[in-house]
Design an enzyme around this catalytic site. Structure first.
Site, PDB file in Angstrom:
ATOM      1  N   LYS A 207      18.309  32.764 -24.906  1.00 37.96           N
ATOM      2  CA  LYS A 207      17.535  31.903 -24.010  1.00 37.96           C
ATOM      3  C   LYS A 207      17.543  32.518 -22.612  1.00 37.96           C
ATOM      4  O   LYS A 207      18.615  32.811 -22.068  1.00 37.96           O
ATOM      5  CB  LYS A 207      18.181  30.513 -23.977  1.00 37.96           C
ATOM      6  CG  LYS A 207      17.797  29.625 -22.800  1.00 37.96           C
ATOM      7  CD  LYS A 207      16.554  28.811 -23.076  1.00 37.96           C
ATOM      8  CE  LYS A 207      16.213  27.844 -21.932  1.00 37.96           C
ATOM      9  NZ  LYS A 207      17.191  26.781 -21.726  1.00 37.96           N
ATOM     10  N   ASP A 338      15.589  18.206 -24.924  1.00 42.27           N
ATOM     11  CA  ASP A 338      16.326  18.595 -23.715  1.00 42.27           C
ATOM     12  C   ASP A 338      17.448  17.610 -23.385  1.00 42.27           C
ATOM     13  O   ASP A 338      17.915  17.540 -22.246  1.00 42.27           O
ATOM     14  CB  ASP A 338      15.393  18.755 -22.509  1.00 42.27           C
ATOM     15  CG  ASP A 338      15.894  19.825 -21.525  1.00 42.27           C
ATOM     16  OD1 ASP A 338      16.995  20.359 -21.743  1.00 42.27           O
ATOM     17  OD2 ASP A 338      15.191  20.098 -20.540  1.00 42.27           O
TER      18      ASP A 338
END
Ligand SMILES: [Zn+2]
Length: 440
Positions: A207, A338
């Site tokens: 990421k 998230d």
């Protein structure tokens, strides 16, 4: 359950080795494709794989002697949340993370992983956090939780989205060197080393942050971060180890730079222009829009730093428009929430992940498309690391759930944890009525 398991005679056990269990259902929702009425699923408890999923009338003769262990209204694949964080932090101000003892973070997150599985999520992609460190305990059966495919730390440039701008830089480096799952990298060499560091810690996906963000203090979500050569170096390094790169990217410039460098999933994707959408389709990239955190953030300003809330007021609107345009244009989407805080009062708590399905439908997906985005498309966000999961299909992991209501008729069912009546993970029944998820 044990008494319902049937061990087939060796001569009949041709496609699996050991015990088989049959679960019947009024409606089998396969994850990709049309649901089947009067369906059945057979799995092997030895391999943890599905050996048959389809209509009862087409059940192969070799399984015909199996007793029906249970019948449920709806069966579907275990859900996938492709964007979560396990930080064990209770406060919306992420700078508190540097004062947080990792053991405390782990204790809090133990509840979070269990709540995630309890909500029907058998897999998560954790794009920054302690998830990589939890995998062992979950796989050992020590704590109930989903399969975690973690990134380790999200890789950020200094002063980027993954930096904590109010913390002295020396202290950041100190904490990172002592296990804080953050990563600051600058220059091509630094970027390559950052990727290797996450792989060493157990990453299954890399990421990076190619734009600023909402929760970070001083940067703008529209600002591009990392140079072209830094992003290319990280993608090249990840690719060499068969890993896909995900980019936190709100602003257009950072989205396009990431896509051109070979990034395969765009997280948030708030400022998608036509050019960006066309590029996503051309590159076969996946959008993970993360609506839950934004909508709930707007509803709960008291739980966000003031500066972040101001940014969110603008970004949320743009994000919604972009998501709608992407869905309309046929961009492939996967669902991610998230979620990342460990506090009931925050209203961003692990276990409410299923709300993301409703937001996907609100943005223009049909219920079946949303289900595909939240199940079958999940593994695709891991590229070469993808497990056979997210679909009710022969050979796939026996990760599946039972619901008391049809989610195609009412997508909101997936956000009601009590309607997720059963959860099987790897062929193990983890939750059922009268048998709540338990560590004992
Ligand atoms: Zn995130």
């Amino acid at each position: 359950m044990t008494k319902n398991r049937v061990t087939l005679p060796a001569a009949q056990a041709t496609s699996f080795d050991g015990d088989a269990v049959r679960v019947d259902t009024d409606l089998l929702v396969p994850g990709r494709g049309e649901p089947t009425k009067d369906g059945t699923l057979v799995y092997s408890t030895k391999t943890g794989k599905i050996v048959y999923a389809g209509s009862q009338s087409s059940l192969p003769a070799m399984y015909a002697t199996l007793a029906i262990s249970i019948k449920v209204p709806v069966l579907m694949p275990g859900l996938w949340d492709c964007h979560v964080h396990f930080f064990g932090e209770a406060d919306g101000n992420l700078e508190r993370l540097v004062q947080l003892a990792p053991a405390l973070a782990g204790m809090r997150a133990a509840r979070d992983v269990a709540a995630t599985l309890n909500a029907g999520y058998t897999s998560v992609r954790e794009v920054g956090g302690y998830g990589v460190d939890f995998v062992k305990a979950i796989d050992e059966g020590w704590m109930p939780g989903p399969h975690i495919y973690g990134a380790g730390a999200a890789i950020s440039q200094t002063a980027g989205h993954g930096d904590l701008h109010g913390i002295p830089l020396e202290m950041m480096h100190h904490q990172i060197n002592h296990g804080l799952p953050f990563c600051l990298a600058d220059g091509v060499e630094g970027a390559i080393k950052a990727v290797r560091t996450q792989i060493r810690r157990g990453a299954k996906v890399i990421k990076i942050c190619s734009t600023g963000g909402v929760m970070s203090k001083i940067d703008s979500p529209q600002a591009a971060q990392f140079t072209k050569s830094e992003i290319e170096a990280m993608v090249e390094e990840a690719t060499r180890t068969n890993m896909l790169v995900a980019a936190h990217a709100h602003g257009t410039e950072g989205i396009i730079a990431a896509l051109k460098a070979g990034v395969k999933t765009i997280e948030h994707g708030s400022y998608l222009t036509k050019e960006a959408i066309d590029l996503m389709i051309e590159k076969d990239a996946i959008l993970v829009a993360t609506r839950l955190i934004q909508v709930n953030g707007l509803r709960n300003p008291q739980n966000m730093p003031e500066g972040s809330y101001k940014k969110l007021l603008v970004v949320e609107q743009e994000n919604k428009k972009s998501y709608e345009a992407a869905i309309k244009a046929g961009v492939k989407c996967a669902l991610g929430t998230d979620l990342g805080l460990s506090s009931v009062a925050s209203h961003f708590i692990h276990g409410m992940n299923g709300e993301e399905f409703g937001f996907a439908v609100e943005a223009g997906m049909s219920p079946l498309q949303a289900i595909e985005a939240g199940t079958a498309n999940g593994p695709d966000t891991l590229g070469p690391q993808a497990p056979l999961s997210g679909q009710l299909k022969e050979g796939y992991d026996a990760d599946f759930i039972a619901l008391s209501e049809d989610p195609v008729k009412n997508i909101g069912v997936l956000a009601e944890v009590e309607k997720v009546t059963h959860v099987w993970k790897g062929g193990k029944l983890m939750k059922a009525p009268g048998k709540p998820l338990s560590i004992f």
